[in-house]
Scaffold this active site. Structure first.
Site, mmCIF file in Angstrom:
data_model
loop_
_atom_site.group_PDB
_atom_site.id
_atom_site.type_symbol
_atom_site.label_atom_id
_atom_site.label_comp_id
_atom_site.label_asym_id
_atom_site.label_seq_id
_atom_site.Cartn_x
_atom_site.Cartn_y
_atom_site.Cartn_z
ATOM 1 N N LEU A 58 0.873 -1.164 0.000
ATOM 2 C CA LEU A 58 0.000 0.000 0.000
ATOM 3 C C LEU A 58 0.914 1.219 0.000
ATOM 4 C CD1 LEU A 58 -2.665 -0.950 2.717
ATOM 5 C CD2 LEU A 58 -3.074 -0.750 0.263
ATOM 6 N N ASP A 59 0.537 2.270 -0.715
ATOM 7 C CA ASP A 59 1.398 3.444 -0.685
ATOM 8 C C ASP A 59 1.389 4.057 0.712
ATOM 9 O OD1 ASP A 59 -0.553 5.821 -0.593
ATOM 10 O OD2 ASP A 59 -1.292 4.722 -2.324
ATOM 11 N N VAL A 60 2.333 4.939 0.983
ATOM 12 C CA VAL A 60 2.565 5.410 2.338
ATOM 13 C C VAL A 60 1.341 6.118 2.922
ATOM 14 C CG1 VAL A 60 3.551 7.633 1.643
ATOM 15 C CG2 VAL A 60 4.263 6.599 3.807
#
Length: 493
Positions: free
Chosen positions: A108-110
């Site tokens: 998952l992106d940050v």
């Protein structure tokens, strides 16, 4: 043992994911018999000396599989050169067997949050991540504004992105689950979005393509596994049944969108839909059944009552269908089992974090709930809420449209009925007014006619439903009939 590709061996031994193992090989950090390995090279650990960063490749240790609720701001990589905190840090080393190192199976992106899988089992991770096994991902997305129907249709049909056409499997308005803490000043519309693959920032890019910004993105489901019970930052070890279901161990992958995930969810989630006219005893029978089989009990009528309470508190006109529909989409209405000290309850109803179980059973709510629930906009929004509730575990759901609209795949579907005289006598006994049985008889007759003839959500029996007459059967006998019709549990070896 037969020789395997080096990157596959590294993944199998829990060194890194298959993709990360390829990067290690390309970087020259892997050697076979003292020489740098190359992509595609095969080796046999029984006869070849394989090392990573000078350390010999060890035999496979215990395999660990973890579900974690990633908060915003944490990286999805196992480590970061700049020292930023990784999601792996949520699982303390003291909780793991000696020598086990976890890495994320997927990312998952940050700024995104929600369900992630951590493991040291490379083969399992590859099956979970590979598109051909068809594990659906579901997200709760807070979007800057509600997309138009035509924009949502574009998402379903397919949108051209820089890495090819992408599309959603499904999208509908629905609040996030209770495990997702809401921001006090949040603005926008919550949607549930289902996709069949996991490209980089796919959901955000899809909505950007139709002119919308995703302000918050929370993954709430991977295949049959949900966030259920995991608060932000919490984690749990996966039991063998969930590990097998996620890998599709009992399914055969097929081209395109595979039925693996649907079959796994169906095996893991029992849904019983109970419909019928007012006063037929749906709540009484449904609750008794839920207790017998250990399932959640959901009376959808109480959910509409909670919405009616919200409308009253916010001054919304019961005739304002558009505003009521928006309120239904944005209100967090949840049903849960009562605490042990709440012995008088079948269920507890929450509006946000507030227990409104007793507040929704007032005469004022009685008078207004039918007016609120008759609007198509309201029914559509509440169907999404009710389906989300059923996904949380084995569920017995009662109300109107349950088997025909809300849970069309429920097995079994039950239609509970009784004569108008029996229902009138029950109503008189409930209200402590046996002298008014004839009045209740007329009232029930009028309501049956209105319910059967209404344009939105008319009272009807689902095809193939098990029909039970609660005037002829006791509660226990009705429950026995339903239990006898339950699908057999899949056998495990």
């Amino acid at each position: 043992m037969p020789a395997e590709r080096v990157q596959k061996l590294l993944a199998q031994r829990g060194i890194a994911s298959r993709r990360r193992a390829e990067e290690l090989v390309v970087a020259g950090r892997v050697t076979v018999n003292g020489a740098p390995a190359t992509l595609g090279m095969r080796a046999d650990p029984a006869v070849d000396h394989i090392s990573v960063d000078g350390r010999p490749l060890e035999g496979p240790g215990p395999m660990v599989h973890v579900a974690v609720h990633k908060p915003r701001g944490l990286l999805s990589s196992a480590r970061d050169e700049r020292g930023r905190r990784s999601v792996v840090s949520l699982v303390g080393s003291e909780a793991l067997p000696d020598g086990v190192r976890l890495w994320p199976a997927g990312r998952l992106d940050v700024e995104s949050e929600g369900l992630m899988l951590l493991t040291n089992d490379g083969g399992w991770a590859n099956r979970v991540l590979h598109p051909r096994y068809g594990l659906e991902r579901e997200y709760a997305a807070l979007v800057d504004a509600r997309p138009s129907p035509s924009a949502l249709e574009r998402l379903r049909d397919g949108v051209e992105l820089d890495d090819g056409v992408a599309r959603v499997v499904g999208v509908e308005a629905a609040p996030p689950p209770r495990e997702v803490a809401r921001d006090s000043g949040e603005e926008g519309t919550w949607l549930r979005v289902r996709i069949g693959e996991g490209r980089k920032r796919e959901v955000r890019r899809l909505f950007a393509a139709i002119g919308h910004e995703v302000r918050r993105l929370v993954r709430v489901r991977i295949g049959p596994l949900t966030l259920d019970g995991l608060a932000s930052g919490a984690w749990r070890m996966l039991p063998p049944a969930e590990i097998a279901a996620l890998s599709g161990a009992s399914s055969t992958p097929a081209a395109g969108r595979s039925p693996d995930a649907r079959d796994a969810r169906r095996a893991a989630r029992l849904a019983v839909a109970i419909d019928g006219p007012s006063g037929a005893g749906k709540s009484t029978v449904g609750h008794a059944l839920a207790v017998r089989i250990g399932a959640n009990f959901v009376d959808t009528g109480l959910m509409y009552r909670a919405l009616t309470l919200a409308a009253l508190e916010q001054g919304v006109d019961p005739e304002d269908a558009t505003t009521l529909g928006r309120l239904a989409r944005d209100s967090a209405i949840h049903v849960r089992r009562p605490r042990q000290d709440q012995v008088e309850r079948f269920e507890t109803v929450l509006l946000g974090e507030r227990d409104v179980t007793n507040l929704v059973r007032t005469p004022r709510i009685d008078r207004l709930v039918s007016a609120v629930s008759r609007h198509a906009e309201v029914r559509d929004a509440m169907v999404a809420v009710q389906r989300a509730t059923a996904r949380r575990g084995d569920t017995v759901m009662v109300g109107r449209d349950i088997g025909t609209v809300v849970l069309p795949d429920a097995d079994p579907k039950v239609y509970l009925t009784a004569s108008t005289m029996v229902r009138a006598q029950r109503r008189a006994a409930e209200m402590g007014r046996p002298d008014r049985a004839s009045e209740y008889l007329e009232e029930i007759g009028r309501r049956d006619a209105a319910d059967s003839g209404r344009e939105v959500a008319p009272l009807r029996r689902a095809p193939g439903a098990l029909v039970l007459d609660s005037g002829e059967l006791s509660v226990e006998e009705s429950v026995d009939h339903i239990i006898a019709s339950l699908p057999a549990k899949p056998q495990t070896s």
